[in-house]
Design a protein around this motif. Structure first.
Motif, PDB file in Angstrom:
ATOM      1  N   TYR A   6     -53.481  -2.973  33.804  1.00 22.58           N
ATOM      2  CA  TYR A   6     -54.899  -2.727  34.050  1.00 22.58           C
ATOM      3  C   TYR A   6     -55.385  -3.517  35.262  1.00 22.58           C
ATOM      4  O   TYR A   6     -56.183  -3.019  36.058  1.00 22.58           O
ATOM      5  CB  TYR A   6     -55.722  -3.057  32.805  1.00 22.58           C
ATOM      6  N   GLU A   7     -54.895  -4.730  35.411  1.00 17.18           N
ATOM      7  CA  GLU A   7     -55.261  -5.529  36.590  1.00 17.18           C
ATOM      8  C   GLU A   7     -54.775  -4.861  37.866  1.00 17.18           C
ATOM      9  O   GLU A   7     -55.505  -4.800  38.860  1.00 17.18           O
ATOM     10  CB  GLU A   7     -54.674  -6.941  36.484  1.00 17.18           C
ATOM     11  N   ARG A   8     -53.556  -4.381  37.849  1.00 14.06           N
ATOM     12  CA  ARG A   8     -53.010  -3.706  39.036  1.00 14.06           C
ATOM     13  C   ARG A   8     -53.803  -2.454  39.373  1.00 14.06           C
ATOM     14  O   ARG A   8     -54.050  -2.158  40.537  1.00 14.06           O
ATOM     15  CB  ARG A   8     -51.541  -3.351  38.811  1.00 14.06           C
ATOM     16  N   MET A   9     -54.213  -1.712  38.345  1.00 13.25           N
ATOM     17  CA  MET A   9     -54.950  -0.487  38.622  1.00 13.25           C
ATOM     18  C   MET A   9     -56.374  -0.790  39.081  1.00 13.25           C
ATOM     19  O   MET A   9     -56.942  -0.046  39.882  1.00 13.25           O
ATOM     20  CB  MET A   9     -54.918   0.439  37.408  1.00 13.25           C
ATOM     21  N   ALA A  10     -56.954  -1.893  38.607  1.00 13.01           N
ATOM     22  CA  ALA A  10     -58.264  -2.307  39.125  1.00 13.01           C
ATOM     23  C   ALA A  10     -58.128  -2.647  40.606  1.00 13.01           C
ATOM     24  O   ALA A  10     -58.984  -2.270  41.429  1.00 13.01           O
ATOM     25  CB  ALA A  10     -58.801  -3.493  38.339  1.00 13.01           C
ATOM     26  N   LEU A  11     -57.062  -3.321  40.968  1.00 14.93           N
ATOM     27  CA  LEU A  11     -56.806  -3.637  42.366  1.00 14.93           C
ATOM     28  C   LEU A  11     -56.568  -2.361  43.170  1.00 14.93           C
ATOM     29  O   LEU A  11     -57.064  -2.219  44.294  1.00 14.93           O
ATOM     30  CB  LEU A  11     -55.605  -4.579  42.476  1.00 14.93           C
ATOM     31  N   PHE A  12     -55.828  -1.425  42.606  1.00 14.92           N
ATOM     32  CA  PHE A  12     -55.604  -0.134  43.265  1.00 14.92           C
ATOM     33  C   PHE A  12     -56.928   0.545  43.585  1.00 14.92           C
ATOM     34  O   PHE A  12     -57.151   0.996  44.709  1.00 14.92           O
ATOM     35  CB  PHE A  12     -54.749   0.773  42.361  1.00 14.92           C
ATOM     36  N   LEU A  13     -57.815   0.615  42.606  1.00 11.80           N
ATOM     37  CA  LEU A  13     -59.109   1.270  42.822  1.00 11.80           C
ATOM     38  C   LEU A  13     -59.910   0.545  43.896  1.00 11.80           C
ATOM     39  O   LEU A  13     -60.600   1.184  44.705  1.00 11.80           O
ATOM     40  CB  LEU A  13     -59.892   1.344  41.514  1.00 11.80           C
ATOM     41  N   GLU A  14     -59.813  -0.755  43.927  1.00 13.90           N
ATOM     42  CA  GLU A  14     -60.500  -1.541  44.958  1.00 13.90           C
ATOM     43  C   GLU A  14     -59.896  -1.262  46.334  1.00 13.90           C
ATOM     44  O   GLU A  14     -60.604  -1.118  47.320  1.00 13.90           O
ATOM     45  CB  GLU A  14     -60.411  -3.029  44.620  1.00 13.90           C
ATOM     46  N   ARG A  15     -58.585  -1.184  46.405  1.00 15.65           N
ATOM     47  CA  ARG A  15     -57.906  -0.976  47.698  1.00 15.65           C
ATOM     48  C   ARG A  15     -58.160   0.403  48.281  1.00 15.65           C
ATOM     49  O   ARG A  15     -58.129   0.567  49.494  1.00 15.65           O
ATOM     50  CB  ARG A  15     -56.404  -1.212  47.548  1.00 15.65           C
ATOM     51  N   ILE A  16     -58.406   1.413  47.427  1.00 17.22           N
ATOM     52  CA  ILE A  16     -58.646   2.760  47.977  1.00 17.22           C
ATOM     53  C   ILE A  16     -60.128   3.054  48.174  1.00 17.22           C
ATOM     54  O   ILE A  16     -60.473   4.148  48.613  1.00 17.22           O
ATOM     55  CB  ILE A  16     -57.979   3.865  47.132  1.00 17.22           C
ATOM     56  N   SER A  17     -60.992   2.095  47.876  1.00 15.98           N
ATOM     57  CA  SER A  17     -62.415   2.327  48.127  1.00 15.98           C
ATOM     58  C   SER A  17     -62.622   2.457  49.635  1.00 15.98           C
ATOM     59  O   SER A  17     -61.936   1.791  50.424  1.00 15.98           O
ATOM     60  CB  SER A  17     -63.264   1.189  47.554  1.00 15.98           C
ATOM     61  N   PRO A  18     -63.527   3.328  50.062  1.00 15.38           N
ATOM     62  CA  PRO A  18     -63.681   3.592  51.506  1.00 15.38           C
ATOM     63  C   PRO A  18     -63.913   2.338  52.338  1.00 15.38           C
ATOM     64  O   PRO A  18     -63.284   2.164  53.383  1.00 15.38           O
ATOM     65  CB  PRO A  18     -64.877   4.531  51.573  1.00 15.38           C
ATOM     66  N   GLN A  19     -64.795   1.462  51.882  1.00 10.57           N
ATOM     67  CA  GLN A  19     -65.105   0.286  52.690  1.00 10.57           C
ATOM     68  C   GLN A  19     -63.891  -0.623  52.863  1.00 10.57           C
ATOM     69  O   GLN A  19     -63.652  -1.147  53.951  1.00 10.57           O
ATOM     70  CB  GLN A  19     -66.308  -0.481  52.141  1.00 10.57           C
ATOM     71  N   ASN A  20     -63.103  -0.798  51.838  1.00 15.07           N
ATOM     72  CA  ASN A  20     -61.914  -1.645  51.941  1.00 15.07           C
ATOM     73  C   ASN A  20     -60.785  -0.959  52.697  1.00 15.07           C
ATOM     74  O   ASN A  20     -60.077  -1.591  53.468  1.00 15.07           O
ATOM     75  CB  ASN A  20     -61.436  -2.075  50.565  1.00 15.07           C
ATOM     76  N   LEU A  21     -60.636   0.313  52.467  1.00 12.13           N
ATOM     77  CA  LEU A  21     -59.581   1.065  53.133  1.00 12.13           C
ATOM     78  C   LEU A  21     -59.804   1.081  54.643  1.00 12.13           C
ATOM     79  O   LEU A  21     -58.891   0.798  55.422  1.00 12.13           O
ATOM     80  CB  LEU A  21     -59.533   2.488  52.574  1.00 12.13           C
ATOM     81  N   ILE A  22     -61.010   1.382  55.062  1.00 14.92           N
ATOM     82  CA  ILE A  22     -61.302   1.443  56.498  1.00 14.92           C
ATOM     83  C   ILE A  22     -61.156   0.071  57.141  1.00 14.92           C
ATOM     84  O   ILE A  22     -60.583  -0.058  58.231  1.00 14.92           O
ATOM     85  CB  ILE A  22     -62.698   2.049  56.746  1.00 14.92           C
ATOM     86  N   GLN A  59     -53.438   7.933  27.941  1.00 14.71           N
ATOM     87  CA  GLN A  59     -53.536   9.132  28.780  1.00 14.71           C
ATOM     88  C   GLN A  59     -54.927   9.291  29.382  1.00 14.71           C
ATOM     89  O   GLN A  59     -55.062   9.698  30.538  1.00 14.71           O
ATOM     90  CB  GLN A  59     -53.183  10.373  27.977  1.00 14.71           C
ATOM     91  N   GLY A  60     -55.950   8.971  28.610  1.00 13.11           N
ATOM     92  CA  GLY A  60     -57.317   9.111  29.106  1.00 13.11           C
ATOM     93  C   GLY A  60     -57.606   8.175  30.252  1.00 13.11           C
ATOM     94  O   GLY A  60     -58.225   8.567  31.255  1.00 13.11           O
ATOM     95  N   THR A  61     -57.154   6.935  30.138  1.00 14.45           N
ATOM     96  CA  THR A  61     -57.363   5.961  31.208  1.00 14.45           C
ATOM     97  C   THR A  61     -56.607   6.373  32.460  1.00 14.45           C
ATOM     98  O   THR A  61     -57.142   6.320  33.567  1.00 14.45           O
ATOM     99  CB  THR A  61     -56.903   4.558  30.756  1.00 14.45           C
ATOM    100  N   TRP A  62     -55.366   6.801  32.272  1.00 13.82           N
ATOM    101  CA  TRP A  62     -54.584   7.224  33.439  1.00 13.82           C
ATOM    102  C   TRP A  62     -55.220   8.439  34.099  1.00 13.82           C
ATOM    103  O   TRP A  62     -55.240   8.540  35.331  1.00 13.82           O
ATOM    104  CB  TRP A  62     -53.132   7.509  33.048  1.00 13.82           C
ATOM    105  N   ALA A  63     -55.749   9.347  33.311  1.00 17.98           N
ATOM    106  CA  ALA A  63     -56.418  10.523  33.879  1.00 17.98           C
ATOM    107  C   ALA A  63     -57.618  10.099  34.724  1.00 17.98           C
ATOM    108  O   ALA A  63     -57.867  10.669  35.795  1.00 17.98           O
ATOM    109  CB  ALA A  63     -56.847  11.478  32.772  1.00 17.98           C
ATOM    110  N   LEU A  64     -58.369   9.101  34.272  1.00 17.64           N
ATOM    111  CA  LEU A  64     -59.505   8.603  35.053  1.00 17.64           C
ATOM    112  C   LEU A  64     -59.050   8.003  36.379  1.00 17.64           C
ATOM    113  O   LEU A  64     -59.687   8.222  37.423  1.00 17.64           O
ATOM    114  CB  LEU A  64     -60.296   7.563  34.255  1.00 17.64           C
ATOM    115  N   ILE A  65     -57.964   7.271  36.359  1.00 16.31           N
ATOM    116  CA  ILE A  65     -57.443   6.676  37.587  1.00 16.31           C
ATOM    117  C   ILE A  65     -56.946   7.752  38.538  1.00 16.31           C
ATOM    118  O   ILE A  65     -57.227   7.732  39.735  1.00 16.31           O
ATOM    119  CB  ILE A  65     -56.335   5.653  37.253  1.00 16.31           C
ATOM    120  N   ARG A  66     -56.214   8.711  38.009  1.00 15.57           N
ATOM    121  CA  ARG A  66     -55.725   9.822  38.839  1.00 15.57           C
ATOM    122  C   ARG A  66     -56.889  10.608  39.427  1.00 15.57           C
ATOM    123  O   ARG A  66     -56.880  10.968  40.609  1.00 15.57           O
ATOM    124  CB  ARG A  66     -54.804  10.731  38.014  1.00 15.57           C
ATOM    125  N   ASN A  67     -57.925  10.842  38.627  1.00 13.16           N
ATOM    126  CA  ASN A  67     -59.103  11.556  39.121  1.00 13.16           C
ATOM    127  C   ASN A  67     -59.815  10.765  40.207  1.00 13.16           C
ATOM    128  O   ASN A  67     -60.318  11.350  41.178  1.00 13.16           O
ATOM    129  CB  ASN A  67     -60.068  11.869  37.976  1.00 13.16           C
TER     130      ASN A  67
END
Length: 87
Positions: A6-22, A59-67
């Motif tokens: 869950y920590e890694r996926m929180a970091l993933f979501l942070e890393r792909i946010s537009p402001q951080n990615l750019i 499965q539900g959590t992973w679906a949210l991350i994939r979405n």
């Protein structure tokens, strides 16, 4: 292990946010088209790097991350269509 996933996926979501990615990938002289391509590549590579974390999540959590990842790809594509690729 589950908490680490869950920590890694929180970091993933942070890393792909537009402001951080750019901020992370922007380089002087990149065209809008090049930036678009790099952004898509980074989003997909980040997702692929963390793909194994789905084993530790429901499965539900992973679906949210994939979405969320698919939404970022869609937003990136929509924004790229609104600007001149050579700009």
């Amino acid at each position: 292990v589950r908490l680490q996933a869950y920590e890694r996926m929180a970091l993933f979501l942070e890393r792909i946010s537009p402001q951080n990615l750019i901020l992370r990938i922007n380089q002087p002289g990149l065209s809008a088209g090049e930036l678009h391509a790099i952004m898509l590549r980074e989003i997909r590579e980040e997702f692929a790097h963390n793909l194994s974390q789905q084993v530790y999540m429901g499965q539900g959590t992973w679906a949210l991350i994939r979405n969320a990842m698919e939404d970022m790809v869609s937003i990136t594509n929509t924004c790229a269509q609104e600007v001149n690729p050579d700009g």
